[in-house]
Write an enzyme that holds these catalytic residues in place. Sequence first.
Site, PDB file in Angstrom:
ATOM      1  N   GLU A  18      30.065  46.214  37.883  1.00 54.66           N
ATOM      2  CA  GLU A  18      29.735  45.809  36.506  1.00 54.66           C
ATOM      3  C   GLU A  18      28.384  45.089  36.469  1.00 54.66           C
ATOM      4  OE1 GLU A  18      30.198  45.662  33.414  1.00 54.66           O
ATOM      5  OE2 GLU A  18      32.200  46.330  32.891  1.00 54.66           O
ATOM      6  N   ARG A 101      39.469  34.726  32.126  1.00 57.79           N
ATOM      7  CA  ARG A 101      38.245  34.787  32.926  1.00 57.79           C
ATOM      8  C   ARG A 101      37.122  35.314  32.041  1.00 57.79           C
ATOM      9  NH1 ARG A 101      36.594  39.965  33.937  1.00 57.79           N
ATOM     10  NH2 ARG A 101      38.104  41.626  34.331  1.00 57.79           N
ATOM     11  N   ASN A 103      34.084  37.901  31.144  1.00 65.76           N
ATOM     12  CA  ASN A 103      33.800  39.314  31.369  1.00 65.76           C
ATOM     13  C   ASN A 103      32.282  39.501  31.258  1.00 65.76           C
ATOM     14  OD1 ASN A 103      34.874  41.810  32.182  1.00 65.76           O
ATOM     15  ND2 ASN A 103      34.713  42.613  30.116  1.00 65.76           N
ATOM     16  N   GLU A 121      43.788  40.943  33.430  1.00 66.67           N
ATOM     17  CA  GLU A 121      44.521  42.190  33.219  1.00 66.67           C
ATOM     18  C   GLU A 121      45.688  42.316  34.202  1.00 66.67           C
ATOM     19  OE1 GLU A 121      41.037  45.282  32.040  1.00 66.67           O
ATOM     20  OE2 GLU A 121      40.765  44.138  33.882  1.00 66.67           O
ATOM     21  N   ASN A 154      32.835  42.414  25.865  1.00 63.79           N
ATOM     22  CA  ASN A 154      32.127  43.363  26.707  1.00 63.79           C
ATOM     23  C   ASN A 154      30.648  43.480  26.353  1.00 63.79           C
ATOM     24  OD1 ASN A 154      32.298  44.997  29.023  1.00 63.79           O
ATOM     25  ND2 ASN A 154      34.325  45.662  28.393  1.00 63.79           N
ATOM     26  N   ASP A 204      32.380  49.967  26.881  1.00 66.01           N
ATOM     27  CA  ASP A 204      32.302  48.941  27.922  1.00 66.01           C
ATOM     28  C   ASP A 204      30.922  48.280  27.885  1.00 66.01           C
ATOM     29  OD1 ASP A 204      32.676  47.430  30.276  1.00 66.01           O
ATOM     30  OD2 ASP A 204      33.891  48.978  31.206  1.00 66.01           O
TER      31      ASP A 204
END
Length: 299
Positions: A18, A101, A103, A121, A154, A204
């Site tokens: 990511e 948390r 992202n 998740e 995101n 995303d």
Amino acid sequence: MSSIKIECVLRENYRCGESPVWEEASKCLLFVDIPSKTVCRWDSISNRVQRVGVDAPVSSVALRQSGGYVATIGTKFCALNWEDQSVFILAMVDEDKKNNRFNDGKVDPAGRYFAGTMAEETAPAVLERHQGSLYSLFPDHSVKKYFDQVDISNGLDWSLDHKIFYYIDSLSYTVDAFDYDLPTGQISNRRTVYKMEKDEQIPDGMCIDVEGKLWVACYNGGRVIRLDPETGKRLQTVKLPVDKTTSCCFGGKDYSEMYVTCARDGMSAEGLLRQPDAGNIFKITGLGVKGIAPYSYAG
């Protein structure tokens, strides 16, 4: 139209790559592997990868004007010194939500570090909903909270004139826009600029090009799409040989190359056999458009 070429440049099978960021000074691509709690730096010249392990899931990394990097680790905004691998906490959020948390995160044109949170998740994109919030870390290390009730905070970026903030909350299946006041960092007037098509799956990570068009990585959709935020139309689709495309950024020579991260967590053994490049890093050339340099955190 130039011919598009997709190349796998790094075969490391990351669990969930990511937050790709190009660092022009070192000709390196920075990114994270969230569940492996690792910040990575790939040298595009030597093809070597350096890694720094941290103590919690690390969801984004960004450049820092004073040197080194900043990262979102667990629910902490942190400074990261690459040379001695030390991590220094700048601020903490969501202290009342032990299951949360950070992202995705990105620095705005004024040097503020924006990032949002989500619940951990239980499986990819399966989580307790409405637990996240969007924050920014100002250069003085103060934190501003913008809104809550977020599912999976995101992709984010800013228009070329810095007057619009683009944002993705993945499970809304939309790309949203806000009016943006650069001097104060205030946002207002939320609206949807693009609604995902069914086969595009989950929006995303996101980045912007020099023409002000948005590129969105489609998780489970195996593609990046180019959108016109003014018309709400999709202009282009680039399909990759993996399904779980997570994020994208421009880099390389004159920011003419696109780098795409992806994930392998949640894939079956059969799926991994079918997509051996799942979790690798891809480079796309020949898009015919360039990106802009990432901004650096000013604190």
